[in-house]
Design an enzyme around this catalytic site. Structure first.
Site, PDB file in Angstrom:
ATOM      1  N   HIS A   1      -5.333   3.134  -1.886  1.00 47.41           N
ATOM      2  CA  HIS A   1      -5.289   2.582  -0.522  1.00 47.41           C
ATOM      3  C   HIS A   1      -3.866   2.566   0.031  1.00 47.41           C
ATOM      4  CE1 HIS A   1      -5.631  -0.285   2.786  1.00 47.41           C
ATOM      5  NE2 HIS A   1      -4.859  -1.150   2.142  1.00 47.41           N
ATOM      6  N   PHE A   2      -2.919   2.058  -0.778  1.00 46.83           N
ATOM      7  CA  PHE A   2      -1.596   1.951  -0.141  1.00 46.83           C
ATOM      8  C   PHE A   2      -0.818   3.265  -0.164  1.00 46.83           C
ATOM      9  CE2 PHE A   2      -0.482  -0.381  -4.208  1.00 46.83           C
ATOM     10  CZ  PHE A   2       0.497   0.473  -4.683  1.00 46.83           C
ATOM     11  N   HIS A   3      -1.326   4.255  -0.913  1.00 51.59           N
ATOM     12  CA  HIS A   3      -0.684   5.565  -0.771  1.00 51.59           C
ATOM     13  C   HIS A   3      -1.189   6.293   0.482  1.00 51.59           C
ATOM     14  CE1 HIS A   3       1.018   4.888  -4.744  1.00 51.59           C
ATOM     15  NE2 HIS A   3       1.907   5.808  -4.385  1.00 51.59           N
TER      16      HIS A   3
ATOM     17  N   TYR B   1       2.472  -4.882   7.658  1.00 53.32           N
ATOM     18  CA  TYR B   1       2.498  -4.599   9.108  1.00 53.32           C
ATOM     19  C   TYR B   1       3.925  -4.374   9.610  1.00 53.32           C
ATOM     20  CZ  TYR B   1      -2.381  -5.595   8.880  1.00 53.32           C
ATOM     21  OH  TYR B   1      -3.697  -5.542   8.533  1.00 53.32           O
TER      22      TYR B   1
ATOM     23  N   ARG C   1      -5.452  -0.681 -12.338  1.00 52.33           N
ATOM     24  CA  ARG C   1      -4.393  -0.317 -11.409  1.00 52.33           C
ATOM     25  C   ARG C   1      -3.067  -0.085 -12.125  1.00 52.33           C
ATOM     26  NH1 ARG C   1      -2.229  -4.195  -6.533  1.00 52.33           N
ATOM     27  NH2 ARG C   1      -0.218  -3.159  -6.369  1.00 52.33           N
ATOM     28  N   ARG C   2      -2.712  -1.013 -13.001  1.00 59.70           N
ATOM     29  CA  ARG C   2      -1.396  -0.935 -13.615  1.00 59.70           C
ATOM     30  C   ARG C   2      -1.561  -0.873 -15.114  1.00 59.70           C
ATOM     31  NH1 ARG C   2       0.564  -5.802  -9.828  1.00 59.70           N
ATOM     32  NH2 ARG C   2       1.919  -4.607  -8.461  1.00 59.70           N
TER      33      ARG C   2
ATOM     34  N   HIS D   1       1.448  -9.739   3.143  1.00 58.54           N
ATOM     35  CA  HIS D   1       0.621  -8.999   4.094  1.00 58.54           C
ATOM     36  C   HIS D   1       1.369  -8.640   5.380  1.00 58.54           C
ATOM     37  CE1 HIS D   1      -2.888  -6.750   4.781  1.00 58.54           C
ATOM     38  NE2 HIS D   1      -2.839  -7.137   6.032  1.00 58.54           N
TER      39      HIS D   1
END
Ligand code: HAS
Length: 551
Positions: free
Chosen positions: A376-378, A229, A441-442, A225
């Site tokens: 989300h992470f894209h 950041y 997801r995968r 995590h």
């Protein structure tokens, strides 16, 4: 002048070190972008990979080179440039340490890349057990981490030198921010270094037979995590301290910016369980505590949004703008150095909302392990952060190579940003929607007995392929602009913009530079959130997994 800006130009020798980092980062962009295109095509069901190349092998290339290599090299390069610009040229010793860091990271990248290409490390970018890779892959990643510590040491040494020379004065904002991000990175990487050195490497070398999967995943997410950041804070450095100068405005509050960075240092790390909410073996009370801490780490982002709105609005009103949103018209939309990172800021609004949904314990059950998370992470990393990095490159690369961003390149850069926004709206939007319909997801669908496709996902997979192809075009455009700015653009002077603080803002209090205090609280929070769960895991450890391979 609010912020000390001692030198207007980054020294040539420091510039070469920074550019070395950037060359690797942009090679990673080319390789990772191609892998991404292949993935969306396979997922559309209309394309098969040639030469027996596996879907998960391509997925590993994509995640490792974009999520780990591009980011770490770009961030370390940018932070070194920011420190050199605002705290003075590095000493020879600091620069040598930086070069050692660069070469260690590069050697590690080559080791890991060769293993992935040989199909000996098809373990995805998270590489957690029970997937097992060749020992050289783990060693390569260790080199990357240790190399980044050397780069970090150069940054911290430059900061310490500045501090000694300026007692009682707050350090330049960009240097302060680079130091916070470096400290967070060093504390966080201890987790991944522990699992790699004490669990994965001995297991991969055959020295031990089994590995404790829960413990290794927990150590990974202790790092994972703050890793996100570590990606985000350099973008915030640009939003807080560079964008105000580009638009011709002022930094709303130097102290608010510093406080938000300190809050990231405190709250980024003790929150890893929000990636493990569905995992057995962790007491729900500790998961709940880490969910609460996750909600605390949202606060500095809300502070950032507030501060950016304040900067933009004050600037617009100083130009005579009226009405609630009249100031929007005053912003310099034709300047790629502003408009491309701005697209990133805009995308971070829905991206952050998605993160809050992920972190909400019960809602996580709906989205976890679906392609929603990929969406989300894209939006976070692959739009908000990356478009900001591109926006930085548009002025930093010519600044370092003694060239200029021409009008034609500026136009192309804006087209690049807009193409990215269109491609990502299709791709990430479709990923969010398909995730809500339960698409995993995968999964390659076509190989390894992957999950059968539900008919209702197919239109979204096609939308992802359309979006992914547009993004690939945008990557080619970015690479073209990078090569132009590095080698071919006309010689000239390109500014390294550093913002000044608004006249009415208070001077930053020195308590922000009390590292014993902040690192002390960081350690206490980590011990509080992790000690008992880790003892539980070790005391109740199962016999462990023998591990398996995806190929
Ligand atoms: Fe996340 C999963 C929660 C932020 C990246 N995240 C991931 C993964 C990645 C990732 C890579 O709680 C997948 C990991 C894996 O492989 O499994 N995430 C959050 C939360 C936030 C958050 C609460 N994530 C990020 C950022 C990332 C990132 C940033 C990369 C850079 N995430 C999660 C959770 C999971 C997760 C769960 C696990 C899911 C699962 O089940 O697997 C927060 O930090 C977000 C806070 C953000 C805001 C937005 C503030 C808006 C700003 C822009 C202002 C705009 C302006 C312009 C001013 C509150 C600052 C407007 C101007 C106008 C004119 C309109």
């Amino acid at each position: 002048m609010g912020i000390a800006t001692e030198k207007l130009n980054v020294d040539r020798r420091d510039g070469r070190l920074v550019m070395a980092h950037f060359y690797v980062a942009f090679i990673a962009l080319a390789v990772g972008g191609l892998a991404g295109l292949l993935q969306v095509l396979v997922r559309s069901g209309k394309f098969e990979l040639p030469l027996g190349i596996g879907y998960y092998q391509v997925l590993t290339v994509h995640g490792v080179v974009l999520g780990l290599v591009l980011t770490t090299f770009f961030i370390m390069g940018f932070q070194i440039a920011a420190v050199s610009r605002t705290s003075g040229t590095l000493t020879n010793k600091q620069r040598v340490i930086g070069w050692i860091g660069f070469w260690l990271m590069t050697a590690g990248t080559i080791m890991a890349a060769v293993m992935i290409l040989l199909n000996e490390a098809t373990v995805l970018y998270t590489f957690y057990a029970p997937l097992q890779a060749h020992a050289i892959y783990y060693l390569g990643l260790t080199f990357v981490v240790v190399g980044s510590w050397f780069d970090g040491a150069a940054i911290i040494l430059a900061y310490s030198k500045w501090r000694k020379a300026h007692p009682g004065t707050p350090s330049p904002l960009l240097t302060f921010m680079a130091v916070v991000n470096t400290l967070m990175w060093i504390v966080a990487t201890i987790g991944v270094a522990t699992t790699v050195l004490f669990q994965l490497l001995p297991w991969s070398l055959g020295l031990v037979d089994r590995v404790d999967v829960l413990l290794s995943r927990t150590l990974f997410w202790y790092f994972g995590h703050p890793l996100v950041y570590f990606w985000l804070l350099p973008a915030y450095m640009c939003w807080y301290a560079i964008i105000p100068k580009i638009i011709g405005g002022k930094i709303f509050s130097d102290s608010l910016a510093r406080l938000s960075f300190i809050l990231f240092l405190l709250f980024s790390i003790p929150v890893g369980f929000h990636h493990q909410l569905t995992e057995p073996g962790i007491d729900p009370a500790w998961k709940f505590l880490q969910v609460v801490l996750t909600f605390l780490v949202i606060i500095p982002s809300l502070m950032t949004a507030f501060s950016l709105f304040a900067t933009f609005e004050s600037f617009g009103r100083s130009r005579g703008a009226r009405g609630l949103f009249g100031w929007v018209r005053e912003l310099p939309w034709g300047d790629a150095r502003f408009s491309v990172p701005f697209i990133g800021m805009l995308s971070f609004i829905p991206a952050g909302a998605g993160g809050i949904i992920n972190a909400s314990h019960q809602m996580n059950q709906v989205v976890h392990n679906t392609i929603w998370v990929t969406g989300h992470f894209h939006l976070t990393l692959a739009t908000a952060v990356i478009l900001t990095f591109f926006g930085i490159s548009y002025w930093l690369v010519p600044h370092l190579t003694g060239r200029k961003l021409t009008k034609a390149m500026n136009k192309l850069a804006i087209i690049q940003g807009v193409l990215w926004a269109i491609g990502m709206t299709f791709m990430s939007g479709a990923m969010h929607a398909a995730g809500l319909l339960g698409a995993p997801r995968r999964s390659s669908f076509s190989e390894y007995g992957g999950a059968p496709q539900a008919a209702e996902w197919i239109p979204y997979q096609i939308a992802q392929a359309v979006g992914g192809s547009i993004l690939f075009l945008a990557i080619i455009l970015m690479l073209y602009i990078f090569i132009n700015l590095a080698f071919f653009a006309p010689k000239g002077e390109q500014d390294f913009p550093v913002g000044e603080v608004a006249d009415e803002a208070e001077k930053a209090p020195m308590v922000f530079e009390n590292w014993k205090l902040w690192l002390g609280i960081t350690v206490v929070l980590i011990l509080f959130a992790y000690t008992i769960p880790l003892i539980d895991m070790i005391e109740n450890a199962p016999i462990g997994s023998k591990g398996y391979k995806l190929w």
